[in-house]
Design a protein around this motif. Structure first.
Motif, PDB file in Angstrom:
ATOM      1  N   THR A  67      -8.414   8.969  -3.823  1.00 22.99           N
ATOM      2  CA  THR A  67      -8.622   8.089  -4.960  1.00 22.99           C
ATOM      3  C   THR A  67      -7.829   6.825  -4.685  1.00 22.99           C
ATOM      4  O   THR A  67      -6.652   6.902  -4.332  1.00 22.99           O
ATOM      5  CB  THR A  67      -8.099   8.745  -6.264  1.00 22.99           C
ATOM      6  OG1 THR A  67      -8.750   9.994  -6.440  1.00 22.99           O
ATOM      7  CG2 THR A  67      -8.350   7.853  -7.461  1.00 22.99           C
ATOM      8  N   LEU A  68      -8.477   5.681  -4.814  1.00 27.08           N
ATOM      9  CA  LEU A  68      -7.814   4.408  -4.591  1.00 27.08           C
ATOM     10  C   LEU A  68      -7.688   3.692  -5.931  1.00 27.08           C
ATOM     11  O   LEU A  68      -8.636   3.633  -6.709  1.00 27.08           O
ATOM     12  CB  LEU A  68      -8.623   3.555  -3.610  1.00 27.08           C
ATOM     13  CG  LEU A  68      -7.998   2.206  -3.233  1.00 27.08           C
ATOM     14  CD1 LEU A  68      -8.279   1.884  -1.780  1.00 27.08           C
ATOM     15  CD2 LEU A  68      -8.511   1.092  -4.123  1.00 27.08           C
ATOM     16  N   LYS A  69      -6.514   3.150  -6.181  1.00 23.48           N
ATOM     17  CA  LYS A  69      -6.265   2.352  -7.390  1.00 23.48           C
ATOM     18  C   LYS A  69      -5.689   1.014  -6.951  1.00 23.48           C
ATOM     19  O   LYS A  69      -4.657   0.972  -6.284  1.00 23.48           O
ATOM     20  CB  LYS A  69      -5.273   3.086  -8.299  1.00 23.48           C
ATOM     21  CG  LYS A  69      -5.081   2.402  -9.643  1.00 23.48           C
ATOM     22  CD  LYS A  69      -3.979   3.004 -10.508  1.00 23.48           C
ATOM     23  CE  LYS A  69      -3.897   4.484 -10.512  1.00 23.48           C
ATOM     24  NZ  LYS A  69      -2.781   4.980 -11.364  1.00 23.48           N
ATOM     25  N   HIS A  70      -6.385  -0.060  -7.314  1.00 22.62           N
ATOM     26  CA  HIS A  70      -5.920  -1.410  -6.997  1.00 22.62           C
ATOM     27  C   HIS A  70      -5.312  -1.994  -8.266  1.00 22.62           C
ATOM     28  O   HIS A  70      -6.014  -2.252  -9.237  1.00 22.62           O
ATOM     29  CB  HIS A  70      -7.085  -2.262  -6.503  1.00 22.62           C
ATOM     30  CG  HIS A  70      -6.701  -3.654  -6.146  1.00 22.62           C
ATOM     31  ND1 HIS A  70      -7.615  -4.661  -6.002  1.00 22.62           N
ATOM     32  CD2 HIS A  70      -5.489  -4.227  -5.879  1.00 22.62           C
ATOM     33  CE1 HIS A  70      -6.998  -5.788  -5.681  1.00 22.62           C
ATOM     34  NE2 HIS A  70      -5.704  -5.546  -5.603  1.00 22.62           N
ATOM     35  N   VAL A  83       0.858  -1.183   0.000  1.00 19.52           N
ATOM     36  CA  VAL A  83       0.000   0.000   0.000  1.00 19.52           C
ATOM     37  C   VAL A  83       0.896   1.235   0.000  1.00 19.52           C
ATOM     38  O   VAL A  83       1.777   1.363   0.848  1.00 19.52           O
ATOM     39  CB  VAL A  83      -0.937   0.025   1.230  1.00 19.52           C
ATOM     40  CG1 VAL A  83      -1.817   1.266   1.209  1.00 19.52           C
ATOM     41  CG2 VAL A  83      -1.774  -1.249   1.299  1.00 19.52           C
ATOM     42  N   LYS A  84       0.674   2.108  -0.956  1.00 17.83           N
ATOM     43  CA  LYS A  84       1.418   3.368  -1.039  1.00 17.83           C
ATOM     44  C   LYS A  84       0.428   4.518  -0.975  1.00 17.83           C
ATOM     45  O   LYS A  84      -0.543   4.552  -1.729  1.00 17.83           O
ATOM     46  CB  LYS A  84       2.231   3.452  -2.336  1.00 17.83           C
ATOM     47  CG  LYS A  84       3.439   2.553  -2.342  1.00 17.83           C
ATOM     48  CD  LYS A  84       4.432   3.008  -1.293  1.00 17.83           C
ATOM     49  CE  LYS A  84       5.669   2.141  -1.269  1.00 17.83           C
ATOM     50  NZ  LYS A  84       6.537   2.446  -0.160  1.00 17.83           N
ATOM     51  N   PHE A 139       5.668  14.309  -7.157  1.00 15.04           N
ATOM     52  CA  PHE A 139       6.904  13.551  -7.389  1.00 15.04           C
ATOM     53  C   PHE A 139       6.618  12.195  -8.021  1.00 15.04           C
ATOM     54  O   PHE A 139       7.497  11.354  -8.112  1.00 15.04           O
ATOM     55  CB  PHE A 139       7.675  13.368  -6.083  1.00 15.04           C
ATOM     56  CG  PHE A 139       8.197  14.653  -5.516  1.00 15.04           C
ATOM     57  CD1 PHE A 139       9.292  15.287  -6.088  1.00 15.04           C
ATOM     58  CD2 PHE A 139       7.582  15.244  -4.426  1.00 15.04           C
ATOM     59  CE1 PHE A 139       9.771  16.476  -5.576  1.00 15.04           C
ATOM     60  CE2 PHE A 139       8.064  16.435  -3.904  1.00 15.04           C
ATOM     61  CZ  PHE A 139       9.154  17.053  -4.480  1.00 15.04           C
ATOM     62  N   GLY A 140       5.389  11.971  -8.425  1.00 18.32           N
ATOM     63  CA  GLY A 140       4.997  10.702  -9.025  1.00 18.32           C
ATOM     64  C   GLY A 140       3.798  10.122  -8.300  1.00 18.32           C
ATOM     65  O   GLY A 140       3.458  10.536  -7.189  1.00 18.32           O
ATOM     66  N   LEU A 141       3.160   9.195  -8.943  1.00 19.65           N
ATOM     67  CA  LEU A 141       2.015   8.516  -8.342  1.00 19.65           C
ATOM     68  C   LEU A 141       2.497   7.577  -7.240  1.00 19.65           C
ATOM     69  O   LEU A 141       3.640   7.112  -7.273  1.00 19.65           O
ATOM     70  CB  LEU A 141       1.255   7.738  -9.414  1.00 19.65           C
ATOM     71  CG  LEU A 141       0.610   8.597 -10.499  1.00 19.65           C
ATOM     72  CD1 LEU A 141       0.070   7.717 -11.619  1.00 19.65           C
ATOM     73  CD2 LEU A 141      -0.498   9.456  -9.908  1.00 19.65           C
ATOM     74  N   PRO A 142       1.638   7.282  -6.264  1.00 20.62           N
ATOM     75  CA  PRO A 142       2.080   6.419  -5.164  1.00 20.62           C
ATOM     76  C   PRO A 142       2.688   5.101  -5.635  1.00 20.62           C
ATOM     77  O   PRO A 142       3.718   4.663  -5.112  1.00 20.62           O
ATOM     78  CB  PRO A 142       0.793   6.187  -4.367  1.00 20.62           C
ATOM     79  CG  PRO A 142      -0.028   7.401  -4.635  1.00 20.62           C
ATOM     80  CD  PRO A 142       0.273   7.770  -6.061  1.00 20.62           C
ATOM     81  N   ILE A 184      -1.683  -1.230  -3.977  1.00 16.91           N
ATOM     82  CA  ILE A 184      -2.868  -0.412  -3.749  1.00 16.91           C
ATOM     83  C   ILE A 184      -2.376   1.010  -3.502  1.00 16.91           C
ATOM     84  O   ILE A 184      -1.640   1.279  -2.559  1.00 16.91           O
ATOM     85  CB  ILE A 184      -3.716  -0.926  -2.574  1.00 16.91           C
ATOM     86  CG1 ILE A 184      -4.157  -2.364  -2.866  1.00 16.91           C
ATOM     87  CG2 ILE A 184      -4.907  -0.001  -2.338  1.00 16.91           C
ATOM     88  CD1 ILE A 184      -4.906  -3.019  -1.749  1.00 16.91           C
ATOM     89  N   SER A 185      -2.783   1.880  -4.398  1.00 14.58           N
ATOM     90  CA  SER A 185      -2.363   3.275  -4.385  1.00 14.58           C
ATOM     91  C   SER A 185      -3.497   4.123  -3.804  1.00 14.58           C
ATOM     92  O   SER A 185      -4.639   4.033  -4.258  1.00 14.58           O
ATOM     93  CB  SER A 185      -2.067   3.685  -5.833  1.00 14.58           C
ATOM     94  OG  SER A 185      -1.983   5.073  -5.962  1.00 14.58           O
TER      95      SER A 185
END
Length: 121
Positions: free
Chosen positions: A109-112, A53-54, A61-64, A98-99
Motif C-alpha cells: 500500500t502506498l500513501k503519498h 520514502v519510508k 511499531f507504527g506506520l512508515p 511517501i509511505s
C-alpha cells in the motif's frame, strides 16, 4: 546487502514510479548533503518536492510515515536549503512523505502525503 536496505531500495523504486506516473519529473535520487540524504527530489508545477520514502513490512511499531521524526525533518531541511541554493531555485518547495507498507504476501500500500511537514529553523 542487508534485507532492510533491499526493502528500502524497493520502496524507493516503487515511489519513484508512482511519482513519474503522476506527472512528476525526478531531478535526483539519494541526494546527499552532510549527514542528510534526500530519497527523491522531484519537480512539478514549478515546485521542487523533497520526498522522504519510508518502507516497512508491518505496522506493528507504527506506520512508515511515523518514522520521519523532527531530527530527520531538520536534516532534510538543511539538505533542501543547499539543493535550492545550488539550483538557484526561486520558486516554492514542498516536503512530502511517501509511505510504502508491504504485507506478508509482498503486496503493498502506498500513501503519498503531500506537504507532510514544514521543518522549523
Amino acid at each position: 546487502m542487508a534485507d532492510h536496505l533491499d526493502l528500502g531500495r524497493k520502496g524507493e523504486t516503487i515511489a519513484k514510479s508512482f511519482l513519474e506516473n503522476a506527472g512528476y519529473e525526478i531531478l535526483d535520487e539519494n541526494w546527499t548533503h552532510g549527514k542528510a540524504e534526500v530519497d527523491l527530489i522531484a519537480y512539478k508545477d514549478r515546485v521542487i518536492i523533497f520526498a522522504e520514502v519510508k518502507t516497512r513490512t508491518n505496522a506493528g511499531f507504527g506506520l512508515p510515515e511515523d518514522f520521519v521524526d523532527t531530527r530527520k525533518q531538520k536534516l532534510l531541511a538543511e539538505a533542501a536549503d543547499e539543493y535550492i541554493y545550488l539550483m538557484n531555485h526561486q520558486g516554492e518547495v514542498r516536503f512530502d512523505i511517501i509511505s510504502v507498507l508491504f504485507n506478508k504476501n509482498l503486496e503493498y500500500t502506498l500513501k503519498h502525503i503531500e506537504d507532510a511537514f514544514w521543518p522549523s529553523a
